[in-house]
Design an enzyme around this catalytic site. Sequence first.
Site, PDB file in Angstrom:
ATOM      1  N   ASP A 110       0.691  -1.222  -0.045  1.00  0.00           N
ATOM      2  CA  ASP A 110      -0.176   0.176   0.212  1.00  0.00           C
ATOM      3  C   ASP A 110       0.850   0.604   0.098  1.00  0.00           C
ATOM      4  O   ASP A 110       1.230   0.674   1.121  1.00  0.00           O
ATOM      5  CB  ASP A 110      -0.872   0.850   1.489  1.00  0.00           C
ATOM      6  CG  ASP A 110      -1.833   1.014   1.323  1.00  0.00           C
ATOM      7  OD1 ASP A 110      -2.262   1.323  -0.137  1.00  0.00           O
ATOM      8  OD2 ASP A 110      -2.582   1.779   2.307  1.00  0.00           O
ATOM      9  N   ARG A 126       1.021  14.988  13.512  1.00  0.00           N
ATOM     10  CA  ARG A 126       2.248  15.644  13.295  1.00  0.00           C
ATOM     11  C   ARG A 126       2.033  17.086  13.749  1.00  0.00           C
ATOM     12  O   ARG A 126       2.709  18.472  12.772  1.00  0.00           O
ATOM     13  CB  ARG A 126       3.635  15.285  12.679  1.00  0.00           C
ATOM     14  CG  ARG A 126       3.847  14.127  12.514  1.00  0.00           C
ATOM     15  CD  ARG A 126       5.443  13.267  12.006  1.00  0.00           C
ATOM     16  NE  ARG A 126       4.717  13.660  10.750  1.00  0.00           N
ATOM     17  CZ  ARG A 126       3.950  13.250   9.643  1.00  0.00           C
ATOM     18  NH1 ARG A 126       3.781  12.105  10.019  1.00  0.00           N
ATOM     19  NH2 ARG A 126       4.387  13.221   8.608  1.00  0.00           N
ATOM     20  N   TYR A 228       1.742   2.487  14.994  1.00  0.00           N
ATOM     21  CA  TYR A 228       2.641   2.548  14.416  1.00  0.00           C
ATOM     22  C   TYR A 228       4.720   3.278  14.490  1.00  0.00           C
ATOM     23  O   TYR A 228       5.243   2.691  12.598  1.00  0.00           O
ATOM     24  CB  TYR A 228       2.431   3.820  13.230  1.00  0.00           C
ATOM     25  CG  TYR A 228       2.329   5.144  13.217  1.00  0.00           C
ATOM     26  CD1 TYR A 228       1.910   6.078  13.947  1.00  0.00           C
ATOM     27  CD2 TYR A 228       3.011   5.959  11.893  1.00  0.00           C
ATOM     28  CE1 TYR A 228       1.503   7.636  13.881  1.00  0.00           C
ATOM     29  CE2 TYR A 228       3.363   6.989  12.240  1.00  0.00           C
ATOM     30  CZ  TYR A 228       2.826   7.611  13.075  1.00  0.00           C
ATOM     31  OH  TYR A 228       3.152   9.360  13.581  1.00  0.00           O
ATOM     32  N   LYS A 237      -4.334  -2.247  10.336  1.00  0.00           N
ATOM     33  CA  LYS A 237      -4.879  -2.658   8.613  1.00  0.00           C
ATOM     34  C   LYS A 237      -5.094  -3.888   8.369  1.00  0.00           C
ATOM     35  O   LYS A 237      -5.717  -4.078   7.090  1.00  0.00           O
ATOM     36  CB  LYS A 237      -3.958  -1.293   7.443  1.00  0.00           C
ATOM     37  CG  LYS A 237      -4.484  -0.024   8.233  1.00  0.00           C
ATOM     38  CD  LYS A 237      -3.128   0.868   7.277  1.00  0.00           C
ATOM     39  CE  LYS A 237      -3.409   2.439   7.798  1.00  0.00           C
ATOM     40  NZ  LYS A 237      -4.220   2.748   6.644  1.00  0.00           N
ATOM     41  N   THR A 328      -4.804   6.493   0.443  1.00  0.00           N
ATOM     42  CA  THR A 328      -5.899   7.352   0.193  1.00  0.00           C
ATOM     43  C   THR A 328      -6.133   7.914  -1.224  1.00  0.00           C
ATOM     44  O   THR A 328      -4.684   8.859  -1.305  1.00  0.00           O
ATOM     45  CB  THR A 328      -5.871   8.261   1.437  1.00  0.00           C
ATOM     46  OG1 THR A 328      -5.840   7.044   2.384  1.00  0.00           O
ATOM     47  CG2 THR A 328      -7.438   8.220   1.267  1.00  0.00           C
ATOM     48  N   GLU A 342      -9.947  12.539   7.809  1.00  0.00           N
ATOM     49  CA  GLU A 342      -9.700  14.051   7.139  1.00  0.00           C
ATOM     50  C   GLU A 342     -11.517  14.701   6.833  1.00  0.00           C
ATOM     51  O   GLU A 342     -11.242  15.916   6.976  1.00  0.00           O
ATOM     52  CB  GLU A 342      -8.992  13.654   5.826  1.00  0.00           C
ATOM     53  CG  GLU A 342      -7.821  13.654   5.607  1.00  0.00           C
ATOM     54  CD  GLU A 342      -7.527  12.702   4.080  1.00  0.00           C
ATOM     55  OE1 GLU A 342      -7.356  13.451   3.170  1.00  0.00           O
ATOM     56  OE2 GLU A 342      -7.674  11.595   3.650  1.00  0.00           O
TER      57      GLU A 342
HETATM   58 MN    MN Z   1      -4.515   3.103   2.229  1.00  0.00          MN
END
Ligand code: MN
Length: 398
Positions: A110, A126, A228, A237, A328, A342
Amino acid sequence: MTWLDLPADDLFGLDNLPYGVFAPAEGRPRVGVRVGSRVLDLAAVLDDPAFAQPTLNAFMAQGREKWSAARARIRELLTDVAHRDTATPHLHHLTDVRLYLPFEVGDYVDFYASEHHATNLGRLFRPGGDPLTPNWKHLPIGYHGRSGTVVLSGTPVVRPHGQRKSPDAAAPDFGPSQRLDIEAEVGFVVGTGSPAGTPVSVAGFRDHVFGICLVNDWSARDIQAWEYVPLGPFLGKSFATSVSPWVVPLEALDAAWTGLPTRDPEPLPYLADTGKEGLDLALSVRLNGQEISTPPFASMYWSGAQMLAHMTVNGASTRTGDLYASGTVSGPAAHEAGSLIELTRAGAEPLTLSDGRTRTFLEDGDEITITGTAPGPSGTRIGLGEVRGRIHPPRPLT
Ligand code: MN
């Protein structure tokens, strides 16, 4: 022209002809091609045992010349009225067949190729720092995902459990994800692989990639945010990645190629683009039937060809059935973002739905449908189908 009774503006006319795997009510899975609201049984009408297989892999492994020949033959069968009587018994209505995962997924990667998405997420994850990491414009960032949990559109998505830690908590706790999200993406399906030690150049893309599908990279943001650092996405995921049932061959996308956004800085020579590697695809995301976003794929900073070149530049091999997704797809406008994190600014600005209810992240019972179209010849459109999934409650812990 076709002898089929097809409306001129059908998204699945003869300029599309995507491949999938289906089984009629009585029968085993085999390869078919979608035309209108029907599927043509290629195992029955084409003299090639690859189409009798329960995945597209054997056909995809044959390479570009065979892909082209099959497409030309299928168009001939559906155009020349002389073939009507032999083909008609092998045309099944989609409502009468069962669809399967179209290809056996090899490796799954991905990417993170939308500058708008990466910028939006950088600001959220961040705050105060540079939204793009220093490497972002020099290479297409990606991670290796979990191919075994790539599932067909329509497969229920069970809310995953995992570790979550809110910023003000001293320690993580364990439970169902409370920030379950979507990622609207486009997937590239490798047809012919490449041996170890032989990088695929940007120009080699069309010899290796068979076609594209739609992808929903379901993401548990709370699990992801805690796990992560420093090695990237993992359990947040890997519980499910949904793909659409129809793989649109690159040959159907001739009218969709477009330039990429301006490069600044120019990437290293192995990533130099050849001028027309962007794809002008229009996506749509619906939540319980209501459109909540329209991501434009033409805004992607990195192309599928650059992703493949980067993925193999270290000598890594590829195989038939490898799937790599774009990341995305988010456009510059607020309503063009391909994820809820988002669209709702990490939950701070809930969406108001047409029934008056609001949404930040997904609730049990919610259904997400991602559809897409591409330009076809002479101002027409072709359809990319849809990838759909409904959220099911978490499994009880035993
Ligand atoms: Mn993705």
